[in-house]
Design an enzyme around this catalytic site. Structure first.
Site, PDB file in Angstrom:
ATOM      1  N   ALA A 112      15.215   0.398  -0.425  1.00 30.17           N
ATOM      2  CA  ALA A 112      15.484  -1.255   0.021  1.00 30.17           C
ATOM      3  C   ALA A 112      16.475  -2.554  -0.929  1.00 30.17           C
ATOM      4  O   ALA A 112      16.707  -2.837  -0.825  1.00 30.17           O
ATOM      5  CB  ALA A 112      14.682  -1.586   1.371  1.00 30.17           C
ATOM      6  N   ASN A 113      15.850  -1.933  -2.197  1.00 27.04           N
ATOM      7  CA  ASN A 113      15.741  -2.966  -3.157  1.00 27.04           C
ATOM      8  C   ASN A 113      16.503  -2.373  -4.261  1.00 27.04           C
ATOM      9  O   ASN A 113      16.613  -2.918  -5.184  1.00 27.04           O
ATOM     10  CB  ASN A 113      14.509  -2.752  -3.810  1.00 27.04           C
ATOM     11  CG  ASN A 113      13.351  -3.812  -2.841  1.00 27.04           C
ATOM     12  OD1 ASN A 113      12.261  -3.956  -2.801  1.00 27.04           O
ATOM     13  ND2 ASN A 113      13.823  -4.411  -1.750  1.00 27.04           N
ATOM     14  N   CYS A 151      11.178   0.287 -13.028  1.00 24.92           N
ATOM     15  CA  CYS A 151      10.453   1.056 -13.625  1.00 24.92           C
ATOM     16  C   CYS A 151      11.239   1.631 -14.647  1.00 24.92           C
ATOM     17  O   CYS A 151      11.605   1.421 -15.738  1.00 24.92           O
ATOM     18  CB  CYS A 151      11.022   2.359 -12.919  1.00 24.92           C
ATOM     19  SG  CYS A 151      12.455   2.743 -11.718  1.00 24.92           S
ATOM     20  N   THR A 176       0.449  -0.818  -0.282  1.00 29.04           N
ATOM     21  CA  THR A 176       0.293   0.014  -0.158  1.00 29.04           C
ATOM     22  C   THR A 176       1.186   1.092  -0.148  1.00 29.04           C
ATOM     23  O   THR A 176       0.648   2.373   0.708  1.00 29.04           O
ATOM     24  CB  THR A 176      -0.887  -0.385   1.309  1.00 29.04           C
ATOM     25  OG1 THR A 176      -0.389   0.417   2.397  1.00 29.04           O
ATOM     26  CG2 THR A 176      -1.949  -0.823   1.139  1.00 29.04           C
ATOM     27  N   SER A 178       9.314  10.561  -4.854  1.00 25.87           N
ATOM     28  CA  SER A 178       8.449   9.348  -5.445  1.00 25.87           C
ATOM     29  C   SER A 178       9.077   7.804  -4.947  1.00 25.87           C
ATOM     30  O   SER A 178       9.010   6.275  -5.326  1.00 25.87           O
ATOM     31  CB  SER A 178       8.662   9.339  -7.153  1.00 25.87           C
ATOM     32  OG  SER A 178       9.481   9.316  -7.461  1.00 25.87           O
ATOM     33  N   GLY A 203      10.097   5.077  -2.481  1.00 20.51           N
ATOM     34  CA  GLY A 203       9.584   5.128  -0.994  1.00 20.51           C
ATOM     35  C   GLY A 203      10.543   4.223  -1.128  1.00 20.51           C
ATOM     36  O   GLY A 203      11.516   3.482  -1.006  1.00 20.51           O
ATOM     37  N   PRO A 204       9.661   3.658   0.884  1.00 22.54           N
ATOM     38  CA  PRO A 204      11.065   3.336   1.352  1.00 22.54           C
ATOM     39  C   PRO A 204      11.888   1.590   1.113  1.00 22.54           C
ATOM     40  O   PRO A 204      12.690   1.148   1.187  1.00 22.54           O
ATOM     41  CB  PRO A 204       9.959   2.615   2.851  1.00 22.54           C
ATOM     42  CG  PRO A 204       9.900   3.658   3.219  1.00 22.54           C
ATOM     43  CD  PRO A 204       8.913   4.438   1.402  1.00 22.54           C
ATOM     44  N   ALA A 205      10.798   0.940   0.348  1.00 22.60           N
ATOM     45  CA  ALA A 205      10.998  -0.199  -0.108  1.00 22.60           C
ATOM     46  C   ALA A 205      11.194  -0.558  -1.412  1.00 22.60           C
ATOM     47  O   ALA A 205      12.395  -0.915  -1.673  1.00 22.60           O
ATOM     48  CB  ALA A 205       9.209  -0.813  -0.693  1.00 22.60           C
ATOM     49  N   SER A 206      11.253   0.469  -1.952  1.00 24.98           N
ATOM     50  CA  SER A 206      11.976   1.071  -3.482  1.00 24.98           C
ATOM     51  C   SER A 206      13.443   1.090  -2.981  1.00 24.98           C
ATOM     52  O   SER A 206      14.905   0.574  -3.821  1.00 24.98           O
ATOM     53  CB  SER A 206      11.578   1.476  -4.435  1.00 24.98           C
ATOM     54  OG  SER A 206      10.589   1.417  -4.903  1.00 24.98           O
TER      55      SER A 206
END
Length: 295
Positions: A171-172, A132, A17, A164, A166-169
């Site tokens: 971390a990856n 992306c 989310t 644009s 976020g934290p998950a991106s």
């Protein structure tokens, strides 16, 4: 008088989310071929959860467990979490037989770049939407390598607005680089590739830009290359409206370079956040094709 009936929209669940998941939700809900029946995350205070509730979409903080519980009412699952979580989620979803479209760089199966191989993906249960930067740059890189026949080195540099990403991106990032390079090697048949990601903190945010550079000793017909990338631009623009070439192919010695820009629709983030749109629009295109209606 005959009455024409239309198949019901494909029922989708979105896990994750955050920025990508919320932008994806808005695009799914805008599609006549798709609907979101469950928007699942883990944080009750997530802005995405609040937005979904406001739009009347069923939400849950149960994450992938909520999807499993509702599996009988779901036709397809989108994963917009993190690479690590997506590995665990796919292990749970695979036995259920539900199609799984992965927007993380986990790379657990078939790469899907709609402009390049959409038809080949329709029977696959698992689809990796690469990254992306991969969605934006790999099709153009393929145009170059197809005309050149052989390249010695291929480099992709993607720049996105910090707000644009976020934290998950964040971390990856290692997975992002690895998966983009793998997809580049696979689609472009080149062994030496490099991916660079720039997260730009400028305010207001920059529009996503992707530069593709190749080094080759082969002579490339620059006019043929420009025709090829223009056709590819049109193909991608059919499902990513903000996609455009901003620097057409140019040659400097043995190096060929072009740059594309991706402006978002502004559904969730400002229009500068084309890095969200390029992958969420690609995922929607893949899901719509699954519905059998795009064909």
């Amino acid at each position: 008088m005959s009455t024409q009936t239309h198949p019901a929209p494909l029922r989708t669940a979105i896990v994750g989310t955050g920025n990508i998941g919320t932008d994806l939700l808005l695009k799914v809900e805008a599609s006549p071929l798709l609907t979101c029946v469950l928007f699942a995350g883990r944080r009750a205070e997530s802005p995405g959860i609040e937005l979904a509730r406001g739009r009347g979409v069923a939400t849950s903080t149960g994450g992938i467990d909520a999807v499993v519980d509702a599996a009988d009412d779901i036709d397809l699952v989108f994963d917009a979490t993190s690479a690590r979580d997506a590995v665990r989620h796919w292990a749970v979803i695979k036995p259920l037989g539900l199609p799984f479209i992965d927007l993380t760089p986990a790379n657990q199966g078939k790469f899907c770049v709609p402009a390049l191989n959409l038809e080949d993906c329709l029977d696959e249960q698992y689809l990796s939407m690469v990254t992306c930067g991969g969605q934006a740059a790999v099709p153009m890189a393929r145009c170059i390598t197809q005309i050149a026949g052989h390249v010695d080195y291929l480099e992709i540099v993607s720049a996105s607005a910090s707000a644009s990403v976020g934290p998950a991106s964040r971390a990856n990032l290692d997975e992002y680089v690895h998966t983009t390079e793998q997809a580049t090697a696979e689609f472009c048949s080149t062994a030496r590739t490099k991916t660079v990601l720039i997260i730009n903190p400028a305010d207001p945010g920059i529009v996503m830009r992707n530069s593709i550079a190749v080094s080759t000793t082969e002579r490339i017909d620059i006019d043929a290359l420009r025709d090829s990338v223009t056709a590819m631009e049109k193909e991608i623009h059919s499902y990513v409206p903000g996609y455009r070439i901003v620097v057409p192919p140019v040659a400097t010695g043995d190096c060929y370079l072009l740059t594309v820009e991706v402006e978002g629709l502004g559904d969730y983030f400002p229009r500068s956040a084309g890095n969200l749109d390029i992958i969420t629009c690609a995922a929607v295109a893949a899901a719509e094709a699954r519905s059998g209606l795009r064909r």
